[in-house]
Every structure is written in C-alpha cells, then in structure tokens.
Write an enzyme that holds these catalytic residues in place. Structure first.
Site, PDB file in Angstrom:
ATOM      1  N   GLU A  17      -8.061 -12.159  -0.355  1.00 58.26           N
ATOM      2  CA  GLU A  17      -8.366 -11.981   1.073  1.00 58.26           C
ATOM      3  C   GLU A  17      -9.017 -10.613   1.179  1.00 58.26           C
ATOM      4  O   GLU A  17      -8.334  -9.588   1.120  1.00 58.26           O
ATOM      5  CB  GLU A  17      -7.087 -12.034   1.916  1.00 58.26           C
ATOM      6  N   LEU A  18     -10.351 -10.587   1.324  1.00 58.30           N
ATOM      7  CA  LEU A  18     -11.074  -9.316   1.137  1.00 58.30           C
ATOM      8  C   LEU A  18     -11.701  -8.815   2.442  1.00 58.30           C
ATOM      9  O   LEU A  18     -11.265  -9.163   3.528  1.00 58.30           O
ATOM     10  CB  LEU A  18     -12.104  -9.510   0.021  1.00 58.30           C
ATOM     11  N   CYS A  60      -9.247  -6.634   9.097  1.00 63.07           N
ATOM     12  CA  CYS A  60     -10.334  -7.293   8.370  1.00 63.07           C
ATOM     13  C   CYS A  60     -11.103  -8.263   9.258  1.00 63.07           C
ATOM     14  O   CYS A  60     -12.254  -8.575   8.984  1.00 63.07           O
ATOM     15  CB  CYS A  60      -9.774  -8.030   7.173  1.00 63.07           C
ATOM     16  N   ALA A  72       0.854  -1.200   0.000  1.00 65.86           N
ATOM     17  CA  ALA A  72       0.000   0.000   0.000  1.00 65.86           C
ATOM     18  C   ALA A  72       0.882   1.239   0.000  1.00 65.86           C
ATOM     19  O   ALA A  72       1.992   1.243   0.543  1.00 65.86           O
ATOM     20  CB  ALA A  72      -0.902  -0.015   1.218  1.00 65.86           C
ATOM     21  N   SER A 102      -9.672  -4.471  -0.111  1.00 64.58           N
ATOM     22  CA  SER A 102     -11.127  -4.320  -0.100  1.00 64.58           C
ATOM     23  C   SER A 102     -11.791  -5.233  -1.142  1.00 64.58           C
ATOM     24  O   SER A 102     -11.182  -5.569  -2.160  1.00 64.58           O
ATOM     25  CB  SER A 102     -11.499  -2.863  -0.385  1.00 64.58           C
TER      26      SER A 102
HETATM   27  P1  NAP Z   1      -7.770  -1.265  -0.815  1.00 65.82           P
HETATM   28  O1  NAP Z   1      -8.176   0.101  -1.102  1.00 65.82           O
HETATM   29  O2  NAP Z   1      -8.412  -2.373  -1.529  1.00 65.82           O
HETATM   30  O3  NAP Z   1      -6.182  -1.284  -1.043  1.00 65.82           O
HETATM   31  C1  NAP Z   1      -5.438  -2.448  -0.893  1.00 65.82           C
HETATM   32  C2  NAP Z   1      -4.314  -2.473  -1.910  1.00 65.82           C
HETATM   33  O4  NAP Z   1      -4.870  -2.421  -3.221  1.00 65.82           O
HETATM   34  C3  NAP Z   1      -3.360  -1.298  -1.808  1.00 65.82           C
HETATM   35  O5  NAP Z   1      -2.055  -1.742  -2.095  1.00 65.82           O
HETATM   36  C4  NAP Z   1      -3.865  -0.378  -2.897  1.00 65.82           C
HETATM   37  O6  NAP Z   1      -2.869   0.474  -3.420  1.00 65.82           O
HETATM   38  C5  NAP Z   1      -4.261  -1.363  -3.954  1.00 65.82           C
HETATM   39  N1  NAP Z   1      -5.225  -0.865  -4.925  1.00 65.82           N
HETATM   40  C6  NAP Z   1      -6.221   0.031  -4.767  1.00 65.82           C
HETATM   41  N2  NAP Z   1      -6.912   0.188  -5.920  1.00 65.82           N
HETATM   42  C7  NAP Z   1      -6.328  -0.630  -6.831  1.00 65.82           C
HETATM   43  C8  NAP Z   1      -6.574  -0.922  -8.218  1.00 65.82           C
HETATM   44  N3  NAP Z   1      -7.575  -0.345  -8.893  1.00 65.82           N
HETATM   45  N4  NAP Z   1      -5.773  -1.826  -8.829  1.00 65.82           N
HETATM   46  C9  NAP Z   1      -4.762  -2.415  -8.170  1.00 65.82           C
HETATM   47  N5  NAP Z   1      -4.484  -2.178  -6.859  1.00 65.82           N
HETATM   48  C10 NAP Z   1      -5.256  -1.302  -6.211  1.00 65.82           C
HETATM   49  O7  NAP Z   1      -7.919  -1.634   0.701  1.00 65.82           O
HETATM   50  P2  NAP Z   1      -7.554  -0.762   1.973  1.00 65.82           P
HETATM   51  O8  NAP Z   1      -8.613   0.209   2.239  1.00 65.82           O
HETATM   52  O9  NAP Z   1      -6.177  -0.233   1.847  1.00 65.82           O
HETATM   53  O10 NAP Z   1      -7.511  -1.906   3.083  1.00 65.82           O
HETATM   54  C11 NAP Z   1      -8.607  -2.224   3.824  1.00 65.82           C
HETATM   55  C12 NAP Z   1      -9.384  -3.387   3.251  1.00 65.82           C
HETATM   56  O11 NAP Z   1      -8.562  -4.548   3.206  1.00 65.82           O
HETATM   57  C13 NAP Z   1     -10.556  -3.745   4.131  1.00 65.82           C
HETATM   58  O12 NAP Z   1     -11.682  -4.046   3.355  1.00 65.82           O
HETATM   59  C14 NAP Z   1     -10.067  -4.998   4.861  1.00 65.82           C
HETATM   60  O13 NAP Z   1     -11.097  -5.820   5.334  1.00 65.82           O
HETATM   61  C15 NAP Z   1      -9.234  -5.636   3.812  1.00 65.82           C
HETATM   62  N6  NAP Z   1      -8.279  -6.583   4.409  1.00 65.82           N
HETATM   63  C16 NAP Z   1      -8.532  -7.911   4.274  1.00 65.82           C
HETATM   64  C17 NAP Z   1      -7.674  -8.829   4.862  1.00 65.82           C
HETATM   65  C18 NAP Z   1      -7.936 -10.291   4.724  1.00 65.82           C
HETATM   66  O14 NAP Z   1      -7.024 -11.078   4.980  1.00 65.82           O
HETATM   67  N7  NAP Z   1      -9.120 -10.715   4.318  1.00 65.82           N
HETATM   68  C19 NAP Z   1      -6.564  -8.387   5.581  1.00 65.82           C
HETATM   69  C20 NAP Z   1      -6.342  -7.020   5.699  1.00 65.82           C
HETATM   70  C21 NAP Z   1      -7.217  -6.127   5.095  1.00 65.82           C
HETATM   71  P3  NAP Z   1      -2.635   1.986  -2.879  1.00 65.82           P
HETATM   72  O15 NAP Z   1      -2.383   1.865  -1.432  1.00 65.82           O
HETATM   73  O16 NAP Z   1      -1.457   2.437  -3.650  1.00 65.82           O
HETATM   74  O17 NAP Z   1      -3.900   2.734  -3.192  1.00 65.82           O
END
Ligand code: NAP
Length: 475
Positions: A249-250, A283, A175, A228
């Site tokens: 893992e969402l 998460c 991130a 996410s």
């Molecule tokens: P996010 O917005 O989905 O970002 C996660 C990663 O995806 C970051 O590295 C982000 O990069 C990248 N990203 C964003 N948009 C993208 C795109 N269009 N194409 C490719 N990569 C992209 O999630 P977050 O808000 O940082 O994290 C919170 C979420 O993660 C929550 O929903 C949580 O539940 C989930 N989570 C799940 C687990 C699990 O194991 N199930 C564990 C931890 C967190 P940038 O940072 O550069 O924008």
C-alpha cells in the site's frame, strides 16, 4: 499522560527497558516515553516464537478465532478515549480524528472476525468421471508488516485482523514516530485472550535491519507494507530472494476534480476533508485540484474562505482541526515545494505561512499549472494547488499523468459523465461526490506504483490465505 486511565496500555513505557527509543510529541517536542530497541537477534527470536504459536492457532476453528477477535474489537472500543490520547500525543492529529481512527481501526477487527468464517473453498465440476476436484483455503503461515506513522492503529489492524482471522501469526514493525499506539493495541489483544506470541511488535531505530530480517526470513511467508513507494520497491527487491508474497500500500497523488455541473458547496466540503484531514498527511489526500473554468472563481473563493476558518494547533486542544506535521523534515519538504511553486508562478489564495514549530498554515494556491513540481509530487502536507481546466479529454489525461494510482475524486451531477469519468480514471479507488471513502467493507488499494493487493472488504483476507487444490482420483 495523567488523563490516560488504562495504564497497562502504556506498559511499553516501563522503566526496565534495557535499550530504548525515545518517543516525542510533534506538537511541542516533549518526551512522551520510551519503547524497546530490539536487536537483530531479538527480531529473529520473535519470528521463531510467532512461527511456533501459529501452528496451534491454525488448528483452531474460525469460530474460535472470531470469538477472540470480537473481544479484541470490544476492548479497542472500550478504550477508545485512551487510545485516542496516546495517538494524538505521539502523532499530533486532533483528538476527534484520533477517536475516529480508533473506531476505523477497530472496524477491521470486527469485520475480519466475521470474514474468517467465510473463507470458503470450492468444489469444481470435474472433466474426468473418476475424479472429484475441490479447493480449500489455508493460512499462509507467519505474516509480517511494516507500517507508517500517519495511521498508527488502523494500518496495523487492517493487516493484523485478516491475518489472525485466517489463522496466521503476525509480527509488526510500526513507524519510529508512533510505536506506542502499536504496543497499546497489542496489549488489548493480549487482554482479549489472544495466545502469546501470535501478535508481536518489534521496534528499532534501524528500520532497514528489520526490513532485511523480515524479507529474508524463511519463516515469514508474507510481507505487508504500507508506506512510501521508494521503500516499497526496496522491500519487493529484498523479498525476491525468498520469493515471498507481498502486499504493497504505497504513495498516492490523488486528483480532485470539480466539473461545471458540480454542487460547489458540496465540493468545497469534500475538498476540505479530503485535503486537510491529518494535516494533509494521508495517502488518499486530495493532492491536486482540477476545477472547470466555468466554476473556477466560485470554487476558489469558497474554498479559500473555508480554509481560512481551519484552526491549527495542538491536537489535544478543543477546536483544533489541523495538528502539527510529523517532523521537521516533513515541514522542510512542503516549504520547499511551496517556494518552488511560487517561483514557477503560483500565487497564494489562502494561508501560506510557517506558524513555527512543526505547524504550517493550510494553504490554497492558484495560477498553478499541471507541470509544476507541486502537482507532480506527493505533497503530504496542508497545501492545495488548484488548476483550471476546460476540456474533459484533456482533464483525464492530466489526472492520469502520474506514476501513482491510489485514490481519485470528482464532483458532478451528470450520471453519464459520472460513469464515463469513473471508468476512465486510472486509480484503485474513485470517490464521486464524496471526499472520504475509506471503510472496512470496501477494497482499499492502488494500481500502478501505488501498490499491489487490497485491504479490507472480503478481498482483504485472501492476502493471508493460500488456495490448495485437492484432487480425489479413482472414484
Ligand atoms: P516510509 O518512509 O516508507 O516509512 C514507512 C515505514 O517503513 C516505517 O515503518 C519506516 O520505518 C519503514 N522503513 C523506512 N525505510 C525502510 C527500509 N529501508 N526498510 C524497511 N522499512 C523501512 O513512509 P512514511 O514517510 O513514513 O509514510 C508516508 C508514505 O506512506 C506516503 O508515501 C503515503 O502515501 C504512504 N501511505 C500509503 C498508504 C496506503 O494505504 N497506500 C497509507 C498510509 C501511508 P521508520 O519509521 O523506523 O523509519
């Protein structure tokens, strides 16, 4: 920064980067350092180098790979304090939690160093007398990962360690808020003797660009994403063109259930750790609390008192147990969910205040109903809505009434109820009388829109292995 002794860990902050991304501290917005902003061409070149390095790595024995991974594990633990400080500086979580995450992240490296040696194939009883049938497991090739900011080390090692143990190479995009931890763990892998180009980090302010390159590259055979559900959907769609294997893992929306026969003090303790670890930004955080009518008043009273005791502040300061939220948007989101809940009839039983900067008071809400937005959304912040229930059947319906299916928790002393409820909860993971369930030895993952695949445990390495069937004929 002066307290970080191993300066090579911060090599990512060197002066001669040509195109940089600033990394700031969420506690006070001060600049910590810079990392490289990679162009599309640089990301593609990194993938090609990883492809070439993987060919030689796949030819090493699992035992040789295990020796390097074990050394990496030892270095992660020897540098636990420095890694923890880097993590707290860029992510905000209290130092004690950062130390815990370094140990948790390192545990996957140790575990998969061993599991790599147990990637067994099978011999299968033959249906034809002149044939012998067997399977072998082989590395998928180049694996790529996109990881979130909430666990800057563990979300990388939980994927990189099984990939490397299986004989894959690995390219990670951390991130944007927490790239320094990622560069630091890769530097330690280099010091452990991991050959060049097998493990690489790429960073850019243009995450969709990296996602597009990863998903469409024919040199990458596997994408593992943690983040996410929305971004997971985008990556799955993009991966369809090259028919890539994916692990997802969402998001989650974990119910935390307290039955009338529960040990209430134990439930309060579990609720505090499950809800407020990492300021509610995990998460698997308890997202909504369902408490039986008969113990509702006692639970809310004790829970609210315990929440009032939690100290909020800079994660580097002693006694702080709740750090800042990751950014302004995170705070705006929880403030808006809180305002909506109050308009819909909820009342504040503890906390509720904006503490300035990116800090928010841990909060307990009562007079909450299952249909409120704050119950339906993934809060990802320090707010605990508590709902009253009286009927087990109705409770299960409410608990399962979500698109998510990651973690769930309940407290009860009745063994019959424990089995019945654990089986009825539509989730990948269930904590019974326990609020923190993650460990390297157990399969972590979700059902429904919380994801695909499992991480950790003996299952975790299968995500990076292909099963090949070999038929010996004319015997
Ligand atoms: P996010 O917005 O989905 O970002 C996660 C990663 O995806 C970051 O590295 C982000 O990069 C990248 N990203 C964003 N948009 C993208 C795109 N269009 N194409 C490719 N990569 C992209 O999630 P977050 O808000 O940082 O994290 C919170 C979420 O993660 C929550 O929903 C949580 O539940 C989930 N989570 C799940 C687990 C699990 O194991 N199930 C564990 C931890 C967190 P940038 O940072 O550069 O924008």
């Amino acid at each position: 920064m002066k307290q970080i002794k191993n300066h090579t860990l911060l090599s990512a902050l060197c002066d001669n980067l040509d195109n940089t991304i600033a990394v700031t501290n969420p506690a006070d917005q001060t600049l910590i350092g810079h990392v490289q902003a990679h162009s599309r061409e640089e990301v593609e070149a990194t993938i090609l180098r990883a492809r070439d390095a993987q060919k030689a790595w796949a030819k090493t024995t699992a035992k040789q790979r295990a020796a390097i991974l074990m050394r990496w594990y030892e270095l992660l633990m020897e540098n636990q304090e420095d890694l923890a400080r880097i993590m707290t500086l860029e992510q905000g979580k209290p130092l004690a939690e950062s130390r815990g995450e370094v140990a948790y992240g390192a545990s996957f490296v140790q575990w998969f160093a061993e599991e790599g040696k147990r990637a067994y194939g099978e011999t299968i009883p033959t249906p034809l007398a002149d044939r012998r049938i067997m399977t072998i497991k082989q590395p998928v090739g180049v694996a790529a990962a996109i990881t979130p900011w909430n666990f800057p080390i563990a979300m990388i090692t939980r994927k990189a360690a099984p990939a490397l143990a299986a004989g894959c190479s690995f390219v990670a995009k951390p991130a944007i808020q927490t790239p320094l931890s990622a560069y630091a763990v890769v530097e330690l892998a280099r010091q452990a003797g991991l050959p060049d180009d097998l493990l690489a980090v790429v960073t850019s302010e243009d995450a969709p660009m990296i996602g597009d390159v990863f998903c469409n590259s024919t040199h990458i055979q596997k994408i593992s994403f943690t983040g996410s559900t929305n971004v997971g959907r985008i990556l799955m769609k993009q991966s369809a063109e090259s028919v890539k294997r994916v692990s997802m893992e969402l998001g989650g929306n974990a119910p935390f259930i307290v039955f009338d026969d529960a040990d209430i003090d134990l439930a309060v303790k579990g609720a505090i750790t499950s809800k407020f670890r990492n300021a509610g930004q995990t998460c698997v955080c308890a997202n909504r609390f369902y408490v039986h009518d008969a113990v509702y008043e006692e639970f809310v009273h004790k829970f609210s008192l315990a929440v009032d005791e939690l100290t909020v502040g800079n994660g580097l300061d002693d006694d702080v147990v709740i750090g800042p939220l990751i950014d302004d948007n995170a705070k705006l989101k929880i403030k808006s969910l809180l305002d909506q809940a109050l308009q819909q009839g909820a009342t504040v039983s503890a906390g509720g205040d904006d503490l300035g900067g990116q800090f928010f008071e841990p909060t307990v809400l009562t007079h909450v109903s299952h249909s409120m937005d704050i119950v339906q959304a993934e809060i990802f912040g320090p707010i605990a809505p508590v709902i009253r229930f009286s009927d087990d059947e109705e409770l299960i319906e409410m608990a399962n009434d979500t698109i998510y299916g990651l973690a769930s928790y309940f407290y009860s002393k009745d063994i019959n109820r424990i089995f019945k409820i654990a089986e009825a909860l539509d989730y990948g993971m269930v904590g019974v009388n326990e609020g923190v369930i993650s460990t390297e030895v157990a399969p972590f993952g979700g059902v429904k829109q919380s994801g695909i695949g499992r991480e950790g445990a003996r299952q975790g390495i299968d995500e990076y292995l292909n099963t090949k069937y070999i038929c010996l004929g004319s015997m």
